[in-house]
Design an enzyme around this catalytic site. Sequence first.
Site, PDB file in Angstrom:
ATOM      1  N   TYR A 138       1.187  -1.312   0.404  1.00 54.13           N
ATOM      2  CA  TYR A 138      -0.277  -0.025  -0.143  1.00 54.13           C
ATOM      3  C   TYR A 138       0.779   1.266   0.270  1.00 54.13           C
ATOM      4  O   TYR A 138       1.512   1.757   1.006  1.00 54.13           O
ATOM      5  CB  TYR A 138      -0.449   0.125   1.535  1.00 54.13           C
ATOM      6  N   LYS A 166      -1.240  -1.205  -3.956  1.00 50.29           N
ATOM      7  CA  LYS A 166      -2.449  -0.638  -4.319  1.00 50.29           C
ATOM      8  C   LYS A 166      -1.843   0.996  -4.129  1.00 50.29           C
ATOM      9  O   LYS A 166      -0.982   1.882  -3.166  1.00 50.29           O
ATOM     10  CB  LYS A 166      -3.651  -0.224  -2.452  1.00 50.29           C
TER      11      LYS A 166
END
Length: 296
Positions: A138, A166
């Site tokens: 992330y 992400k």
Amino acid sequence: MTTHRPFGRALCAMITPFTDAGALDLDGAQALADRLVTDGCDGLVLSGTTGESPTTTDAEKAALITAVREAVDGRAAVVAGVGTFDTRHTVELALAAEKAGADGLLVVSPYYSRPPQDALEAHFREIADASGLPLVLYDIPARTGTRIEPDTLIRLAEHPRIVAVKDCSYDFLGAQKVLARTGLAYYAGCDEHNLALYAVGGAGYVSTVANVVPGPLRAVLDAFDAGDTARAALLQQRATALIELTMASGLPGTVTVKGLLNALHRPAGPVRAPLRPAGRDTVDGLLAAYETLGAG
């Protein structure tokens, strides 16, 4: 080339519902999860930024995974956020998530301490080595203070359990560089980039706005996959007003989404301090954008 989509295309960064008293609302979480999957989500990402992970306990995180997994009953992937600023604690959460039945792990860069890239790489490798679950890295430097640099991502892609990103870097060139040189699945983490990243080979999105309108957001990807790129662009544009009010209103997405869900009488509840609920004017604006989008 076929894009690798380890968790599907349309993922929701799910809120964590709480009761009016502020306790974890597992019944609400199950009801919300069931609705999101029924309305088009391929996967649910729990205990991320939108899921208020900094203010939920380790036990609450594990209980949430178990409850949501039961509710979706194999119809969607369950990805558990386990990232913290402490490598040891992150490993503990990763193992607990695996035990609770998660299908994958979302691991954010350690925040506050701002490790250099070699330390950051070692952090992710240690977590990937600790469990048998695939990892989504992330990258959200605006919150963590540390970018996962493209060259670092390219090296980390060599690890067999590091499978996806992400992306909230707002570096579109950097994302394309990693896409071109690795097999990592890239998920847009900012809803305004859902179509743009998908069009250059992204895997899909991990969306905050999907908590409220999973169907209209999925329709963007469906239109693109059907070859109707003009319709995909139109559908993305139609969602822009709601995306802007949800994500760029000066409030965290958790606050705006919970405000709108509460107004729609869906499971949400309060946010936990230090966050505070959205004001009436904000909620009214969100409701107007939601109704204009035709989500009904």
